[in-house]
Design an enzyme around this catalytic site. Structure first.
Site, PDB file in Angstrom:
ATOM      1  N   LEU A  23       0.414  -1.105  -0.306  1.00 42.99           N
ATOM      2  CA  LEU A  23       0.085   0.517   0.132  1.00 42.99           C
ATOM      3  C   LEU A  23       0.570   1.283  -0.056  1.00 42.99           C
ATOM      4  CD1 LEU A  23      -3.165  -0.568   2.538  1.00 42.99           C
ATOM      5  CD2 LEU A  23      -2.834   0.248  -0.010  1.00 42.99           C
ATOM      6  N   HIS A  24       1.431   1.579  -0.818  1.00 41.96           N
ATOM      7  CA  HIS A  24       2.433   2.910  -1.123  1.00 41.96           C
ATOM      8  C   HIS A  24       2.002   4.099  -1.814  1.00 41.96           C
ATOM      9  CE1 HIS A  24       5.620   1.765   1.207  1.00 41.96           C
ATOM     10  NE2 HIS A  24       5.785   0.246   0.469  1.00 41.96           N
TER      11      HIS A  24
END
Lengths: 83, 569
Positions: A14-15
């Protein structure tokens, strides 16, 4: 409140980009969105919170939604991280 | 002339004149003279302008560069609209700070949090926050952004960092190269340079002070070198190299997304050698069809103690998931020889390459090996993982490894943990003993992978580091070529996949032999994928057989090499 445990399958975790898409979509719901990762709570509508949580690909997270549209919010959230 | 070395961020060669992009110093007061509500309005206005400008930049980026890059800028819009960050700024303003110093303090704090993360991608986000901060303060101060949209053709951008906002207006036909003081292969500057196909070298200290405007600069983004004030001879050399590189690249681009096949349509696999799970991103970017050799030593070397099962599991799982069902061959620990790992207390040996290493070490340190095998099995539930055992010399070794795997599978079954029950366990063929016994090993192994580097060394009994004998170190020796042929034949007659993960797999001279022998899978470095695909596509089986027939009659290394050069396409 409804919740579900899922594994993050996006290779980047989850960047920046995935986190951006996630928070943008979640903000459309009225419900509060909480991501439990490593025993900590993270605001699912805050991109800064999510990036700082450092959620990598393959991580197990729990998504909790509470509010009037919690079912729909959870469904969308799961779809976004585990697709 | 001076030469500097940095990180190769985007390949290609650029020759041009330096244009220094210097950030203007931003000076402002700490304490606001305005009433807090007025200062707050100043801040909200600046955020509004920021969002408008950035959205416009993202739109132009979408057209000029690509969707992915534009999303980075849209990420900036989300970040600055995030109350987790801006509420802190508002609090500081409430306490009497100027918008500038409030933003500075809060943004720097968030940047520091990201920077201290134990994860490369999160660390890189600190650069985004600093970029947002600088742009916001510029808006507050009415300072214009460095404009790089109107640079003359042949410009080499020299900057501390190339921020996403700077690149939004870039005209790629005018930019010959990029040199920066910070950044790495995965930073925005590198990603953008690659997307724009501009050669870039990153992380050269003090370039913004060393280089002058208008200075002649050569950027070699393939090797990571930068040359300032090159002499005429060097300019000529680099011009030739550039022309060659540009043509080759154009030619190779045709092979992106194509099936790897011989000229007469025999399909083969073309996969990559990697050392870290993060490398998988590059494998995909370079169009590799999977991973043919994932060296696991890094996990053991980057640590003061044996890596825990979960840590290994995460690394293998990440590789498997990134490759999305494409095969990932993971080699079990290849310690010993020239690879020492301090905490393993390996004794100094007189002949380390003939000593206690790889599978020999692992089978005598079962606890350590079980941990790795268990991590591999658990990760096999998340993709197409195959296990490869290095330095096999006897069939017992592979049998012992397989029996360990079976017993771990029983444990996992009892614990209700998932894994791939049909996981393939293969042998890396890199010793003369394994080559001679290939017919027997093929009955036990799920696949073969020929490690030509060690196979050459062991077959010729030569240490390639020893200058007196290194002339013997060549895969063109008839002894090595006969071995390769035999290994492939033995694998084929048992119906198992035979791959090659040594340097020979990417060697254009070797191609006709490998096509003729019927190699199933070529494993090369990510940067060699397209060139290998091209070379394979040049040969038909019939033509390759003709070359192989002649080569197999050769009696010396020299004859083989000369013939292969003569027939090279």
């Amino acid at each position: 409140m409804v919740s579900k445990k899922v594994t993050v399958t996006n290779p980047e975790g989850l960047h920046m980009r995935p986190a951006g898409v996630f928070t943008k979509e979640m903000s459309k719901f009225e419900s509060d969105v909480n991501i439990v990762f490593g025993g900590k709570d993270n605001d699912g509508k805050s991109i800064m919170n999510i990036i700082a949580a450092c959620i990598k690909c393959g991580s197990e997270i729990e998504i909790q939604c509470s509010g009037p549209d919690e079912e729909e919010a959870l469904k969308k959230a799961v779809e976004l991280v585990a697709e | 002339m001076s030469k500097f070395n940095g990180i190769a961020g985007s390949e290609g060669i650029g020759i041009g004149k330096a244009v220094l992009i210097k950030e203007q110093e931003l000076n402002y007061e700490q304490k606001s003279v305005l009433k807090p509500e007025d200062e707050l309005n100043r801040f909200e206005d600046a955020v509004r302008v920021f969002v408008e400008k950035t959205t416009a930049m993202a739109d132009s980026m979408r057209e000029n560069v690509g969707e992915k890059e534009s999303e980075i800028l849209m990420g900036h819009v989300l970040m600055i609209s995030d109350s987790a960050m801006t509420d802190e700024v508002r609090n500081n303003i409430h306490d009497g700070a100027t918008s500038e110093s409030a933003a500075e303090e809060v943004f720097d704090m968030f940047a520091a949090i990201f920077e201290s993360a134990d994860d490369e991608l999160t660390k890189q986000r600190a650069a985004d926050i600093r970029d947002i901060k600088t742009r916001l303060i510029k808006i507050l101060q009415g300072v214009h952004e460095a404009d790089i949209s109107s640079l003359p053709p042949g410009s080499i951008i020299v900057a501390y960092d190339l921020t996403p906002s700077m690149t939004a207006g870039i005209k790629k036909e005018n930019i010959a190269g990029i040199v920066t003081e910070t950044g790495g292969y995965t930073s925005h500057s590198a990603i953008l340079a690659r997307a724009l196909e501009i050669p870039a070298v990153l992380s050269i200290q003090d370039v913004t002070r060393e280089f002058k405007n208008g200075q002649m600069i050569v950027v070699d983004g393939t090797s990571g070198a930068v040359v300032s004030d090159p002499d005429q001879e060097e300019v000529k050399e680099y011009t030739v190299l550039k022309k060659y590189h540009d043509e080759e690249k154009k030619e190779l681009l045709k092979f992106i997304g194509k099936q790897t096949e011989t000229a007469d349509g025999d399909k083969v696999g073309l996969v990559c050698n990697i050392g870290k799970p993060e490398d998988c991103a590059e494998v995909i970017e370079r169009d590799g069809e999977g991973v043919g050799l994932f060296r696991t030593e890094f996990l053991y070397m980057n640590s003061n103690e044996q890596p825990a099962e979960d840590e290994q599991f995460e690394a293998y799982k990440k590789a498997a998931m990134t490759m999305k069902g494409k095969p990932v061959i993971i080699r079990t620990l290849d310690v010993g020889g020239d690879k020492d790992i301090p905490y393993m207390n390996l004794k100094k040996e007189d002949n380390p390459f003939l000593g206690f290493r790889a599978v020999r070490y692992c089978l005598q340190n079962r606890e350590l090996y079980s941990t790795q095998l268990r991590a591999l099995l658990r990760a096999s539930a998340f993709g197409e993982i195959k296990i490869m055992v290095p330095l096999v010399t006897c069939v017992d070794e592979i049998r012992n490894v397989k029996s360990m795997i079976r017993s771990i599978m029983d444990d996992l079954d009892k614990e209700g943990i998932g894994y791939n029950k049909d996981i393939s366990v293969g042998v890396m063929i890199e010793t003369p003993a394994a080559a001679v016994m290939a017919d027997v090993l093929a009955k036990e192994a799920g696949f073969f992978s020929i490690g030509t580097n060690d196979l050459t060394g062991y077959t010729m009994a030569v240490d390639r580091g020893n200058a007196n004998v290194s002339y013997l170190y060549s895969a063109y020796n008839p002894a090595v070529i006969r071995s390769i042929k035999r290994i492939i034949e033995c694998g084929k007659s048992e119906g198992i996949m035979v791959g090659m993960c040594g340097e020979a797999a990417a060697d254009p001279l070797m191609a006709p032999l490998l096509v003729s022998f019927g190699l199933d899978e070529y494993s090369v470095s990510p940067t060699s994928v397209l060139s290998a695909r091209k070379v394979i596509s040049l040969w038909t089986k019939e033509e390759a057989d003709k070359v192989a027939d002649v080569v197999l009659k050769c009696t010396t290394e020299e004859e083989v090499r000369e013939l292969l050069i003569r027939y090279k396409k």
